[in-house]
Design a protein around this motif. Sequence first.
Motif, mmCIF file in Angstrom:
data_model
loop_
_atom_site.group_PDB
_atom_site.id
_atom_site.type_symbol
_atom_site.label_atom_id
_atom_site.label_comp_id
_atom_site.label_asym_id
_atom_site.label_seq_id
_atom_site.Cartn_x
_atom_site.Cartn_y
_atom_site.Cartn_z
ATOM 1 N N VAL A 1 0.834 -1.199 0.000
ATOM 2 C CA VAL A 1 0.000 0.000 0.000
ATOM 3 C C VAL A 1 0.873 1.256 0.000
ATOM 4 O O VAL A 1 1.673 1.454 0.928
ATOM 5 C CB VAL A 1 -0.920 0.031 1.242
ATOM 6 C CG1 VAL A 1 -2.010 1.073 1.054
ATOM 7 C CG2 VAL A 1 -1.512 -1.338 1.524
ATOM 8 N N PRO A 2 0.749 2.118 -1.013
ATOM 9 C CA PRO A 2 1.380 3.437 -0.935
ATOM 10 C C PRO A 2 0.651 4.284 0.119
ATOM 11 O O PRO A 2 -0.573 4.418 0.066
ATOM 12 C CB PRO A 2 1.182 4.016 -2.342
ATOM 13 C CG PRO A 2 0.853 2.840 -3.212
ATOM 14 C CD PRO A 2 0.119 1.882 -2.323
ATOM 15 N N VAL A 3 1.388 4.814 1.069
ATOM 16 C CA VAL A 3 0.788 5.573 2.168
ATOM 17 C C VAL A 3 1.589 6.855 2.403
ATOM 18 O O VAL A 3 2.678 7.044 1.842
ATOM 19 C CB VAL A 3 0.757 4.752 3.479
ATOM 20 C CG1 VAL A 3 -0.045 3.477 3.301
ATOM 21 C CG2 VAL A 3 2.174 4.436 3.956
ATOM 22 N N THR A 4 1.033 7.727 3.230
ATOM 23 C CA THR A 4 1.791 8.871 3.739
ATOM 24 C C THR A 4 1.986 8.688 5.233
ATOM 25 O O THR A 4 1.054 8.360 5.959
ATOM 26 C CB THR A 4 1.059 10.197 3.477
ATOM 27 O OG1 THR A 4 -0.274 10.117 4.011
ATOM 28 C CG2 THR A 4 0.991 10.488 1.993
ATOM 29 N N ILE A 5 3.218 8.874 5.685
ATOM 30 C CA ILE A 5 3.555 8.807 7.105
ATOM 31 C C ILE A 5 4.280 10.099 7.461
ATOM 32 O O ILE A 5 5.367 10.361 6.944
ATOM 33 C CB ILE A 5 4.455 7.598 7.435
ATOM 34 C CG1 ILE A 5 3.782 6.293 7.014
ATOM 35 C CG2 ILE A 5 4.776 7.557 8.919
ATOM 36 C CD1 ILE A 5 4.647 5.063 7.242
ATOM 37 N N ASP A 6 3.634 10.911 8.280
ATOM 38 C CA ASP A 6 4.210 12.201 8.666
ATOM 39 C C ASP A 6 4.560 13.036 7.442
ATOM 40 O O ASP A 6 5.621 13.680 7.376
ATOM 41 C CB ASP A 6 5.455 11.996 9.537
ATOM 42 C CG ASP A 6 5.145 11.233 10.815
ATOM 43 O OD1 ASP A 6 4.024 11.392 11.330
ATOM 44 O OD2 ASP A 6 6.020 10.473 11.285
ATOM 45 N N GLY A 7 3.686 12.984 6.442
ATOM 46 C CA GLY A 7 3.883 13.788 5.244
ATOM 47 C C GLY A 7 4.821 13.202 4.220
ATOM 48 O O GLY A 7 5.077 13.823 3.180
ATOM 49 N N THR A 8 5.352 12.022 4.450
ATOM 50 C CA THR A 8 6.296 11.376 3.535
ATOM 51 C C THR A 8 5.651 10.160 2.898
ATOM 52 O O THR A 8 5.004 9.359 3.576
ATOM 53 C CB THR A 8 7.565 10.932 4.293
ATOM 54 O OG1 THR A 8 8.164 12.065 4.916
ATOM 55 C CG2 THR A 8 8.563 10.286 3.333
#
Length: 375
Positions: free
Chosen positions: A165-172
Motif C-alpha cells: 500500500v502506498p501511504v503517507t507517514i508524517d507527510g512522507t
Amino acid sequence: MAIDAQERAALAEAVRDASSAGPREFLDDHGRPQRDGQLWKVLTEQMGLGGLLVPEADGGAGAGVAELAVVLENLGATLAVVPALSSIGIAGTLLRVAGTTQARAMSVRLSEDGLAATVCWPDPASMPPAGVSATACRATDSESVIVSGRAEFVLDGADADVVLVPVTIDGTDAIVAVDTAAPGLTRTAMTGLDLTRGMAVVEFLDAPGTLVADNVSLETAADLALVLIAAEQVGIAQQCLQVAVAWAKDRVQFDRPIGQFQAIKHQLVDLLMATELARSALDVAVAAADAYLAAPSDAVARELSGAASAAKARCGDAAMVVADECLHILGGIGFTWEHDAHLYLRRAKALEVLMGTPADHRSRYAVLLLEDSAR
C-alpha cells in the motif's frame, strides 16, 4: 541472470505447457474467478518463478524484466487464472525498486512461501499514479504502522495474501505491506469485465502493517508495471492472431478456405503488422526497464518512462484490435460463450484501461518528448 534466445524459448515453452489447460474451469459468470491453485503451485514452487526478480544473493533467480516479460506474455496467451501479473510482476518490481532490507525480505518471503501479493495503486486508471492509497502512523517501533484508507479496482485483490500500500507517514510517501488476514482489513470482490481475473475493493481501518520503504519512486515502479502489462497484451495479440490464421486455413466457404479470399488475407496481414509493431515496442521498453534495474538514475528512469508509455499505447491498441478482429474472422463460432474469443477480448479491454489508456500514454509520451526538446 541474462538468458539467451534458446533458453528464453525453453522458458516460454515450459510456461505455455504448464498453463495449457486454459481458464474455463475457474471462470465465474460475474467476473469473480477463483485462482488456479495447482498451476500457481507449479509456477512458484516447482518452476521457481516467484523468485525471478529476487537477487541470487537472496536465493532467487536474479533475473530481469526480459525473463519476467516472457513468463507473463505466455501466461497471458493462455489466460491463466493466476496472480502472476499482480504478484510476481507488479508487486515484485515495486519491491525491487524499493530496494530496502525490508523489501528484499518481503520478496524472499513471497518467493519461498508461494504467497501472492498485489499493489493498491492510488488510481489504477491513471498514469502516473497520483497521491497515495491510504495514510499511516507509526506504532510501537519504526517498522510497525497502522493503516487507514480505501483502494478500488485492486488487481487480484480478493485473492492476494499480502497487499502493498502506498501511504503517507508524517507527510512522507512510503510503502507498507499488510497481510490480508490482518484485523481491520476488509476486501469486497468487484464485478469485472474480465472473467479470468478478479478485482476488489480493499479497505483499511487501523490495520497493522509493516513499513517496507520510505521515499519510493512510485512513478518508476508504475513504469515497470506498464512494461509487464504490455507483455501480457503482446501475448494476447499473438495468440489471437494464431487462432485467426488457423481458422482461416480450416474454414471453408464456396469450396475454398476463407484464408484464400483477398479480404481475409489483407486483414490477417494488418493483424500481423500490429502484433509485430507491438512486440518491437515491448522489446524497447524491456531493454529500458532492465537498464534501469542494472543502473538506476534519473536519466535512465526518464528513458524508461517514455519507452513504457510507448509500449503501453502500442501494445494496448494491438491487443484490442487483434482480439476484436479475431472474433470477427471466426464468425458465428467466435460469438458463442463456448469459444474463448470473448475471453481474450475481455482481458484485452481490461488491460487497455489499466494504468492509463493508449490515448493517455500517447499524451504522456508527447509531453516527455517536448520536455526533452526544451532542455
